[in-house]
Design a protein around this motif. Structure first.
Motif, PDB file in Angstrom:
ATOM      1  N   GLY A 169       0.766 -17.854   4.870  1.00 25.26           N
ATOM      2  CA  GLY A 169       2.224 -17.899   4.807  1.00 25.26           C
ATOM      3  C   GLY A 169       2.750 -16.486   4.635  1.00 25.26           C
ATOM      4  N   VAL A 170       3.646 -16.068   5.525  1.00 23.37           N
ATOM      5  CA  VAL A 170       4.164 -14.702   5.517  1.00 23.37           C
ATOM      6  C   VAL A 170       5.686 -14.742   5.443  1.00 23.37           C
ATOM      7  N   HIS A 171       6.249 -13.941   4.541  1.00 17.10           N
ATOM      8  CA  HIS A 171       7.700 -13.803   4.406  1.00 17.10           C
ATOM      9  C   HIS A 171       8.039 -12.333   4.572  1.00 17.10           C
ATOM     10  N   LEU A 172       8.727 -12.002   5.653  1.00 19.75           N
ATOM     11  CA  LEU A 172       9.141 -10.629   5.930  1.00 19.75           C
ATOM     12  C   LEU A 172      10.552 -10.469   5.394  1.00 19.75           C
ATOM     13  N   VAL A 173      10.759  -9.548   4.454  1.00 18.33           N
ATOM     14  CA  VAL A 173      12.060  -9.451   3.800  1.00 18.33           C
ATOM     15  C   VAL A 173      12.790  -8.133   4.050  1.00 18.33           C
ATOM     16  N   ARG A 174      12.127  -7.158   4.645  1.00 18.63           N
ATOM     17  CA  ARG A 174      12.773  -5.878   4.927  1.00 18.63           C
ATOM     18  C   ARG A 174      12.175  -5.326   6.216  1.00 18.63           C
ATOM     19  N   THR A 175      13.012  -4.705   7.029  1.00 17.16           N
ATOM     20  CA  THR A 175      12.565  -4.107   8.283  1.00 17.16           C
ATOM     21  C   THR A 175      11.648  -2.921   8.013  1.00 17.16           C
ATOM     22  N   VAL A 176      10.589  -2.838   8.803  1.00 16.77           N
ATOM     23  CA  VAL A 176       9.693  -1.683   8.765  1.00 16.77           C
ATOM     24  C   VAL A 176       9.897  -0.924  10.065  1.00 16.77           C
ATOM     25  N   ASN A 177      10.175   0.362   9.960  1.00 17.55           N
ATOM     26  CA  ASN A 177      10.376   1.221  11.122  1.00 17.55           C
ATOM     27  C   ASN A 177       9.194   2.154  11.289  1.00 17.55           C
ATOM     28  N   ALA A 178       9.151   2.854  12.408  1.00 14.02           N
ATOM     29  CA  ALA A 178       8.057   3.779  12.679  1.00 14.02           C
ATOM     30  C   ALA A 178       7.939   4.855  11.613  1.00 14.02           C
ATOM     31  N   ASP A 179       9.058   5.244  11.019  1.00 13.49           N
ATOM     32  CA  ASP A 179       9.035   6.306  10.007  1.00 13.49           C
ATOM     33  C   ASP A 179       9.055   5.779   8.569  1.00 13.49           C
ATOM     34  N   THR A 180       8.849   4.473   8.379  1.00 16.35           N
ATOM     35  CA  THR A 180       8.773   3.919   7.031  1.00 16.35           C
ATOM     36  C   THR A 180       7.575   4.537   6.315  1.00 16.35           C
ATOM     37  N   GLN A 181       7.762   4.801   5.034  1.00 20.21           N
ATOM     38  CA  GLN A 181       6.694   5.385   4.219  1.00 20.21           C
ATOM     39  C   GLN A 181       5.452   4.492   4.188  1.00 20.21           C
ATOM     40  N   VAL A 182       4.398   4.999   3.588  1.00 18.52           N
ATOM     41  CA  VAL A 182       3.161   4.241   3.402  1.00 18.52           C
ATOM     42  C   VAL A 182       3.474   2.950   2.656  1.00 18.52           C
ATOM     43  N   LEU A 183       2.875   1.865   3.117  1.00 25.43           N
ATOM     44  CA  LEU A 183       3.045   0.562   2.481  1.00 25.43           C
ATOM     45  C   LEU A 183       1.790   0.192   1.702  1.00 25.43           C
ATOM     46  N   ARG A 184       1.978  -0.390   0.539  1.00 26.82           N
ATOM     47  CA  ARG A 184       0.854  -0.847  -0.293  1.00 26.82           C
ATOM     48  C   ARG A 184       0.912  -2.364  -0.369  1.00 26.82           C
ATOM     49  N   CYS A 185      -0.237  -2.989  -0.193  1.00 25.60           N
ATOM     50  CA  CYS A 185      -0.326  -4.442  -0.270  1.00 25.60           C
ATOM     51  C   CYS A 185      -1.346  -4.809  -1.342  1.00 25.60           C
ATOM     52  N   GLU A 186      -0.875  -5.489  -2.368  1.00 24.74           N
ATOM     53  CA  GLU A 186      -1.721  -5.881  -3.489  1.00 24.74           C
ATOM     54  C   GLU A 186      -1.893  -7.387  -3.478  1.00 24.74           C
ATOM     55  N   GLY A 187      -3.146  -7.819  -3.368  1.00 24.31           N
ATOM     56  CA  GLY A 187      -3.453  -9.241  -3.358  1.00 24.31           C
ATOM     57  C   GLY A 187      -4.108  -9.666  -4.654  1.00 24.31           C
ATOM     58  N   THR A 188      -3.802 -10.910  -5.073  1.00 22.37           N
ATOM     59  CA  THR A 188      -4.359 -11.463  -6.304  1.00 22.37           C
ATOM     60  C   THR A 188      -4.856 -12.876  -6.034  1.00 22.37           C
ATOM     61  N   ALA A 189      -6.101 -13.130  -6.380  1.00 19.60           N
ATOM     62  CA  ALA A 189      -6.653 -14.483  -6.257  1.00 19.60           C
ATOM     63  C   ALA A 189      -6.060 -15.347  -7.358  1.00 19.60           C
ATOM     64  N   LEU A 190      -5.597 -16.527  -6.989  1.00 16.16           N
ATOM     65  CA  LEU A 190      -5.036 -17.463  -7.957  1.00 16.16           C
ATOM     66  C   LEU A 190      -6.033 -18.550  -8.345  1.00 16.16           C
ATOM     67  N   HIS A 191      -6.786 -19.013  -7.353  1.00  9.77           N
ATOM     68  CA  HIS A 191      -7.784 -20.067  -7.570  1.00  9.77           C
ATOM     69  C   HIS A 191      -8.935 -19.829  -6.602  1.00  9.77           C
ATOM     70  N   VAL A 192     -10.135 -19.812  -7.116  1.00 12.15           N
ATOM     71  CA  VAL A 192     -11.320 -19.743  -6.267  1.00 12.15           C
ATOM     72  C   VAL A 192     -12.278 -20.824  -6.754  1.00 12.15           C
ATOM     73  N   GLY A 193     -12.352 -21.889  -5.963  1.00  8.44           N
ATOM     74  CA  GLY A 193     -13.215 -23.016  -6.304  1.00  8.44           C
ATOM     75  C   GLY A 193     -14.436 -23.069  -5.402  1.00  8.44           C
TER      76      GLY A 193
END
Length: 171
Positions: free
Chosen positions: A115-139
């Motif tokens: 599931g992906v929610h895009l909330v702000r436009t990213v342009n060619a000159d947008t700064q470096v983006l950081r993506c932090e993922g967190t596991a909620l459940h691992v069964g």
């Protein structure tokens, strides 16, 4: 005659990657966290998609994974903004890797829902983006995680997402 006037010449981009290693007994004996730490320190090859799209693994921990990505004009869609697939792939990588950090040796995962929610436009000159993922459940058979894509310098939210993964066991 075209509907636009191009003022630039054709550009090119080159990338290189290491091939995926064979699934040896040594590799199968490593936990997901050990494999990702190896990718981080260079003892295991990184996923080739990272060099293709211009992002990198920057941190892993128990239940967490962080990637950084560089937007650029090579990622533009027909409207002139960075294609949503770049953000979706960045999210999928952090989400799945967060799950992977909690997997024991002899197991793997595959994304079954993203599931992906895009909330702000990213342009060619947008700064470096950081993506932090967190596991909620691992069964034993399924896992879930959440992640956010933010500006690395200013913390502005660009996208967020969730995943459900199938957990696979070998042997």
């Amino acid at each position: 005659m075209t509907i636009y006037e191009s003022q630039a010449t054709t550009r090119s981009r080159t990338h290189s990657w290491e091939p995926r290693p064979e699934m040896t007994a040594d590799l199968l004996a490593m936990s997901g966290l050990e494999v990702l730490r190896g990718a981080l320190d260079g003892t295991c090859p990184a996923a080739s998609i990272m060099s293709t799209l211009g992002f990198r693994l920057t941190a892993v921990g128990d239940g967490s994974a962080t990637f950084e990505g560089d937007p650029g004009e090579h990622l533009l869609n027909p409207m002139g903004t960075v294609h949503g697939g770049f953000l979706a792939t960045l999210l999928d990588s952090a989400l799945g890797s967060a799950v992977m950090t909690r997997l024991p040796a002899g197991s793997a995962y595959t994304t079954v829902q993203l599931g992906v929610h895009l909330v702000r436009t990213v342009n060619a000159d947008t700064q470096v983006l950081r993506c932090e993922g967190t596991a909620l459940h691992v069964g034993r058979t399924t896992a879930t995680a959440e992640a956010r894509v933010v500006g690395a310098e200013d913390g502005r939210l660009y996208a967020h997402g969730t995943t459900t993964c199938a957990v696979l066991r070998f042997g």
